[in-house]
Design a protein around this motif. Structure first.
Motif, short mmCIF file in Angstrom:
data_model
loop_
_atom_site.label_atom_id
_atom_site.label_comp_id
_atom_site.label_asym_id
_atom_site.label_seq_id
_atom_site.Cartn_x
_atom_site.Cartn_y
_atom_site.Cartn_z
N UNK A 1 0.84 -1.21 0.00
CA UNK A 1 0.00 0.00 0.00
C UNK A 1 0.87 1.26 0.00
N UNK A 2 0.33 2.32 -0.63
CA UNK A 2 1.05 3.59 -0.68
C UNK A 2 1.29 4.14 0.73
N UNK A 3 2.33 4.93 0.87
CA UNK A 3 2.56 5.57 2.18
C UNK A 3 2.29 7.07 2.07
N UNK A 4 1.75 7.46 0.94
CA UNK A 4 1.50 8.88 0.73
C UNK A 4 0.04 9.21 0.95
N UNK A 5 -0.21 10.21 1.71
CA UNK A 5 -1.58 10.66 1.93
C UNK A 5 -1.61 12.17 1.67
N UNK A 6 -2.02 12.53 0.46
CA UNK A 6 -2.09 13.97 0.16
C UNK A 6 -3.22 14.58 0.98
N UNK A 7 -2.92 15.71 1.60
CA UNK A 7 -3.91 16.37 2.45
C UNK A 7 -3.98 17.86 2.12
N UNK A 8 -5.18 18.39 2.10
CA UNK A 8 -5.34 19.84 1.92
C UNK A 8 -5.42 20.47 3.30
N UNK A 9 -4.37 21.23 3.62
CA UNK A 9 -4.24 21.81 4.96
C UNK A 9 -4.72 23.26 4.93
N UNK A 10 -5.40 23.66 5.99
CA UNK A 10 -5.79 25.07 6.13
C UNK A 10 -4.53 25.85 6.51
N UNK A 11 -4.16 26.84 5.67
CA UNK A 11 -2.98 27.66 5.99
C UNK A 11 -3.39 28.86 6.83
N UNK A 12 -4.40 29.56 6.33
CA UNK A 12 -4.93 30.71 7.09
C UNK A 12 -6.45 30.72 6.93
N UNK A 13 -7.12 31.29 7.92
CA UNK A 13 -8.56 31.45 7.79
C UNK A 13 -8.83 32.50 6.71
N UNK A 14 -9.69 32.21 5.74
CA UNK A 14 -9.94 33.18 4.67
C UNK A 14 -10.59 34.45 5.20
N UNK A 15 -10.31 35.53 4.49
CA UNK A 15 -10.98 36.79 4.78
C UNK A 15 -11.96 37.01 3.63
N UNK A 16 -13.24 36.75 3.85
CA UNK A 16 -14.21 36.77 2.75
C UNK A 16 -14.19 35.44 2.01
N UNK A 17 -14.18 35.50 0.68
CA UNK A 17 -14.22 34.26 -0.10
C UNK A 17 -12.95 33.45 0.09
N UNK A 18 -13.05 32.12 0.23
CA UNK A 18 -11.84 31.29 0.32
C UNK A 18 -11.02 31.40 -0.96
N UNK A 19 -9.68 31.46 -0.79
CA UNK A 19 -8.78 31.52 -1.95
C UNK A 19 -7.85 30.32 -1.92
N UNK A 20 -7.28 30.00 -3.07
CA UNK A 20 -6.34 28.89 -3.15
C UNK A 20 -5.21 29.05 -2.13
N UNK A 21 -4.72 30.30 -1.95
CA UNK A 21 -3.57 30.56 -1.06
C UNK A 21 -3.89 30.30 0.41
N UNK A 22 -5.19 30.18 0.74
CA UNK A 22 -5.55 29.92 2.13
C UNK A 22 -5.33 28.45 2.50
N UNK A 23 -4.97 27.63 1.50
CA UNK A 23 -4.80 26.19 1.72
C UNK A 23 -3.47 25.75 1.12
N UNK A 24 -3.01 24.56 1.56
CA UNK A 24 -1.76 24.03 1.04
C UNK A 24 -1.89 22.52 0.90
N UNK A 25 -1.50 21.99 -0.26
CA UNK A 25 -1.55 20.54 -0.47
C UNK A 25 -0.22 19.95 -0.01
N UNK A 26 -0.24 19.03 0.96
CA UNK A 26 1.01 18.46 1.49
C UNK A 26 0.93 16.93 1.42
N UNK A 27 2.09 16.31 1.50
CA UNK A 27 2.12 14.86 1.66
C UNK A 27 2.10 14.57 3.16
#
Ligand SMILES: NC(=O)c1ccc[n+]([C@@H]2O[C@H](COP(=O)([O-])OP(=O)(O)OC[C@H]3O[C@@H](n4cnc5c(N)ncnc54)[C@H](OP(=O)(O)O)[C@@H]3O)[C@@H](O)[C@H]2O)c1
Length: 342
Positions: A1-27
């Motif tokens: 089985x793979x050992x990689x689990x891609x996760x979308x992490x909250x980087x900062x709480x959005x101000x208004x509409x959520x933006x791509x930069x408010x999140x980060x895709x990590x292993x």
């Protein structure tokens, strides 16, 4: 089985509409299976308006996700390991706790095993288990049946009408013999709602004549309003409600990106606390009067029930007494003594 689990992490709480930069895709790390738990490989992720509540201090909802957390998400997954005997490996489940990642471990209790006779090859596509045949569809069904109390011939209005909940609710209302009227934004959504989903009418909340167009689409008024937007949409809908109409407060999407509550009552409290708000006109209850008199009379007579009367003498005092009632100048039941019994 793979050992990689891609996760979308909250980087900062959005101000208004959520933006791509408010999140980060990590292993991220692979989750570890515990007792009575299952591991799933997420196949589908539902994107729902209410996720916005989880991001930051809000007047609606609770900030469940903080910077550094994996973003929440309802998912459909394939079971890849299981320590819950009721959920075999290889089956498909949906869960509110799958989150935005490749793999998740959830308690078997928090997973819904999809029935083979409903979903799968030759049956409903798996993706529908997160939409029309899943929680959004159930929202429409429960809101209409349990809160709306629909009766054939009534008029049902739903906002966010081309959305999953709204489109399902309107179609169910039509099947139950109601007139279904939608409220949506773009012209192609209005056309789809009528031409494909079979609504009787759909009006645009973006039209300058929105309120008049809604009234024209509901010539006998609105018996059930399933509210999903709030703000100006709700304001246009309420005056059209019929006597004993039902408002199903199901969503307030107009407010989800606002950090501060708009002026006026916070309708979100009705939704979050599942309040029953109803209009009262006493004249519908006059047949209860004999029952009430017999309840209250002995309590007054034995001195256990308090009441105050604010009595003025003479008809000419009536105008000022009325003014006092409206400004707090009276204390207790305001009465004018006109004459004694002959
Ligand atoms: N009560 C519950 O338990 C429950 C459960 C699930 C969903 N809901 C509610 O149901 C509603 C719709 O959810 P859904 O899953 O059907 O979403 P959806 O399929 O993603 O539809 C969302 C639609 O809402 C409309 N919208 C977005 N922002 C708006 C705004 N500011 N003013 C007016 N319309 C706006 C947009 O269509 P337009 O182009 O027409 O603007 C958008 O396409 C939401 O309010 C959601 O919170 C409630």
């Amino acid at each position: 089985m793979t050992t990689q689990n891609r996760q979308l992490i909250v980087k900062t709480w959005p101000n208004g509409l959520p933006r791509r930069e408010d999140f980060e895709l990590v292993d991220g790390p692979m989750p570890v299976l515990g007792d009575a738990q299952i591991m799933i490989r997420n196949l589908w992720l539902s994107i729902d308006p209410y996720y916005r509540h989880s991001l930051g201090p809000r007047f609606l909802g609770t900030p469940f996700r903080r910077p550094g957390d994996v973003m929440m998400g309802v998912t459909l997954g394939e079971v890849v390991e299981s320590k819950d005997p009721t959920i075999p490996v290889g089956r498909h489940i949906t869960t509110l706790f799958g989150d935005m990642q490749d793999y998740a471990v959830v308690s078997g209790r928090d997973a819904r095993l999809l029935p083979d006779d409903v979903f799968g090859p030759g049956k409903l596509p798996l993706s529908t288990a997160l939409g029309v045949a899943g929680i959004p569809g159930l929202t429409a069904y429960a809101g209409l049946i349990d809160h709306g109390k629909p009766r054939p011939g009534e008029t049902f209005v739903v906002s966010s009408a081309s959305g999953c909940v709204g489109a399902t609710a309107g179609q169910l209302a039509r099947i139950m013999g109601l007139r279904a009227v939608g409220i949506a934004g773009a012209p192609e959504k209005l056309a789809w709602t009528v031409d494909k989903a079979g609504f009787d009418a759909c009006v645009s909340y973006k039209s300058p004549d929105f309120a008049a167009e809604l009234a024209a689409a509901c010539p006998r008024g609105i018996d059930i309003n399933m509210e999903h937007v709030g703000g100006a949409v709700l304001a246009a809908t309420l005056p059209l409600m019929t006597v004993h109409g039902r408002v199903v407060m199901s969503g307030l999407i107009d407010q989800y990106n606002k950090d501060v509550a708009p002026p006026g009552p916070n309708w979100g409290v009705i939704l979050v606390k599942r309040l029953h708000v109803s209009g009262l006109r006493v004249f519908e209850y006059l047949d209860l009067m004999p029952e009430y008199e017999r309840l209250i009379a002995p309590l007054i007579l034995d001195g256990s029930f308090a009441y105050v009367e604010d009595i003025k003498e003479g008809l000419e005092e009536a105008p000022l007494s009325l003014a006092r009632v409206l400004t707090g100048g009276n204390f207790g039941k305001s009465l004018i003594h006109i004459a004694d019994h002959a």
